[in-house]
Design an enzyme around this catalytic site. Structure first.
Site, mmCIF file in Angstrom:
data_model
loop_
_atom_site.group_PDB
_atom_site.id
_atom_site.type_symbol
_atom_site.label_atom_id
_atom_site.label_comp_id
_atom_site.label_asym_id
_atom_site.label_seq_id
_atom_site.Cartn_x
_atom_site.Cartn_y
_atom_site.Cartn_z
ATOM 1 N N HIS A 305 0.884 -1.179 0.000
ATOM 2 C CA HIS A 305 0.000 0.000 0.000
ATOM 3 C C HIS A 305 0.916 1.223 0.000
ATOM 4 O O HIS A 305 1.576 1.506 0.996
ATOM 5 C CB HIS A 305 -0.914 -0.011 1.222
ATOM 6 C CG HIS A 305 -1.937 1.080 1.202
ATOM 7 N ND1 HIS A 305 -2.229 1.843 2.306
ATOM 8 C CD2 HIS A 305 -2.750 1.525 0.194
ATOM 9 C CE1 HIS A 305 -3.168 2.710 1.998
ATOM 10 N NE2 HIS A 305 -3.507 2.527 0.712
ATOM 11 N N ASP A 309 -4.682 5.901 3.865
ATOM 12 C CA ASP A 309 -6.073 6.182 3.539
ATOM 13 C C ASP A 309 -6.725 6.937 4.681
ATOM 14 O O ASP A 309 -6.531 6.609 5.862
ATOM 15 C CB ASP A 309 -6.847 4.886 3.284
ATOM 16 C CG ASP A 309 -6.377 4.173 2.022
ATOM 17 O OD1 ASP A 309 -5.755 4.852 1.170
ATOM 18 O OD2 ASP A 309 -6.606 2.957 1.902
ATOM 19 N N HIS A 384 -13.136 7.230 0.437
ATOM 20 C CA HIS A 384 -11.961 7.538 1.257
ATOM 21 C C HIS A 384 -10.986 8.363 0.403
ATOM 22 O O HIS A 384 -11.190 8.527 -0.801
ATOM 23 C CB HIS A 384 -11.281 6.261 1.767
ATOM 24 C CG HIS A 384 -10.584 5.477 0.708
ATOM 25 N ND1 HIS A 384 -11.264 4.669 -0.210
ATOM 26 C CD2 HIS A 384 -9.259 5.359 0.387
ATOM 27 C CE1 HIS A 384 -10.404 4.102 -1.013
ATOM 28 N NE2 HIS A 384 -9.165 4.499 -0.688
ATOM 29 N N HIS A 386 -7.028 8.501 -0.709
ATOM 30 C CA HIS A 386 -5.724 7.843 -0.764
ATOM 31 C C HIS A 386 -4.664 8.932 -0.969
ATOM 32 O O HIS A 386 -4.728 9.696 -1.928
ATOM 33 C CB HIS A 386 -5.680 6.832 -1.918
ATOM 34 C CG HIS A 386 -4.339 6.174 -2.060
ATOM 35 N ND1 HIS A 386 -3.931 5.116 -1.265
ATOM 36 C CD2 HIS A 386 -3.296 6.424 -2.910
ATOM 37 C CE1 HIS A 386 -2.715 4.740 -1.624
ATOM 38 N NE2 HIS A 386 -2.301 5.523 -2.620
#
Length: 413
Positions: A305, A309, A384, A386
């Site tokens: 990742h 987030d 959300h 990022h």
């Protein structure tokens, strides 16, 4: 002729008178020179005595006059030196004023010290004015010329039998001298404190930023240019020549240069920090996923990742974390709608899964400007934001920047 007794008595008396007169005349003629000589000698002695007394009085007057003139010259020199020192301190305070203003703008100066220094300055000025009043320098009708030409005698004792004017002047000189020394010491201590504070703040900022993998150490050429803008000297035009020892400067001037250098360095470091993404793109929002390896929600296996987030509702305003130029503003694969901002020096930030983009490629934005609205576009399982930070194209943990931003807030704001 009959001779009577009374006639005999008269004749004898006349004879006695004649004899006495003759003897007196003869004695006067014989002793006259001695009497005249004695009288003249006595008068000469009296004249010599008077002349000796007059000479002694003249010598005493000369000594008193010389002592007064010497006292006047000494006091005049003392006052001249004090006035010069007062002017020097006033000039120093003027030079220090601009640096103090810069230091206060940087949050380094203590406003209370101005009041203390002003009181000390007023105390010293009042002492000098008292000396001037004592010497007659402040009199409006005083004639021009030497400062003490019309001053009261410095050795005269007060009618009440108190101290002489010289004694009072010495006490005033001592008081003013101590006051001026205190002001000078206060100025130097304050410069040293401000310089130390600026250096400490700069070092702390550089240490915090270094933990993110960046460096904000100013380039010497940039520091030189900044010093020129602030009124300092520049050495970037030096072309060479034989080495000669630098001129010896006053300690105060050297301290001013050191303080100016420290403030320039602090201002440059702060300027560089403000260009970097240390702000939060979605304040008041929780972080739901950290940077690093995690289970991919679509593939069900470990995957990197590349950002963090934030839990935000669709349509929440997304703000730029630092000033920069928009290089991407549109659809970009799994990011969905994405905005990428280049902040310079190889640093860029990405904002993904946006519902609405408010900027265009080529736009220049400031820190805190709204650049988009959050959403759930692209490879997303729900609304959300990022957020990524990249150094020379490689993703790094944005939390390092967010944590550094919280620590830097006390040094930057």
């Amino acid at each position: 002729m009959t001779v009577r007794p009374w006639m005999t008595a008269v004749g004898v008396s006349l004879g006695a008178l004649f004899a006495i007169g003759y003897l007196a005349s003869t004695s006067y003629l014989v002793l006259r020179d001695d009497l005249i000589g004695g009288t003249m000698a006595r008068q000469a002695r009296m004249q010599h005595d008077y002349e000796d007394r007059i000479s002694a009085l003249r010598a005493q007057v000369d000594r008193v006059t010389s002592r007064q003139l010497l006292d006047q010259q000494v006091v005049e020199e003392k006052v001249e030196k004090l006035l010069q020192q007062q002017q020097a301190l006033t000039s120093r305070h003027g030079k220090l004023g601009s640096l103090i203003e810069r230091a206060e703008e940087s949050g380094l100066a203590d406003p209370g010290t101005d009041k203390v220094e002003t009181e000390k300055h007023a105390d010293a000025t009042g002492g000098i004015q008292a000396i001037e009043r004592l010497m007659g320098l402040a009199a409006k009708t005083a004639p021009k010329g030497p400062a003490l030409a019309y001053a009261a005698p410095f050795t005269r004792t007060d009618a009440r039998g108190g101290d002489t004017i010289t004694d009072r002047a010495d006490r005033l000189f001592s008081r003013v001298t101590h006051s001026l020394k205190d002001i000078e010491r206060s100025q130097k201590d304050r410069i040293a404190t401000l310089t130390s504070g600026a250096i400490s703040a700069t070092d702390a900022i550089e240490t915090i930023v270094a933990r993110t993998g960046l460096s904000v150490t100013p380039d010497p050429a940039d520091a030189d240019e900044a010093r020129v803008r602030s009124g300092g000297d520049s050495t970037d035009t030096a072309m060479g020549g034989p080495y000669v020892e630098p001129e010896t400067k006053d300690v105060f001037d050297r301290q001013l240069v050191e303080l100016d250098t420290a403030l320039v360095r602090l201002e440059q470091v702060r300027g560089e920090v403000r260009k970097l993404p240390f702000s939060n793109p979605a304040p008041q929002s929780d972080i739901t996923s950290q940077f690093g390896n995690r289970m991919d929600p679509f593939l069900g296996r470990l995957a990197l990742h590349a950002g963090i987030d934030f839990r935000v509702a669709t349509g929440t305003s997304v703000r730029s974390t630092a000033p920069g130029k928009v290089v991407v503003a549109g659809r970009n694969g799994g990011y969905g709608n994405m905005v990428e901002i280049d902040h310079g020096n190889g640093v860029s930030t990405r904002y993904g899964h946006l519902s609405t983009i408010l900027v265009n490629v080529g736009d220049v934005v400031k820190a805190g400007d709204a650049i988009a609205r959050s959403g759930s576009t692209g490879r997303s399982t729900g609304p959300h934001l990022h957020y990524e930070v990249r150094l020379h194209g490689d993703a790094v943990d944005p939390m390092r920047f967010l944590n550094a931003g919280m620590k830097l807030s006390s040094y930057i704001d």
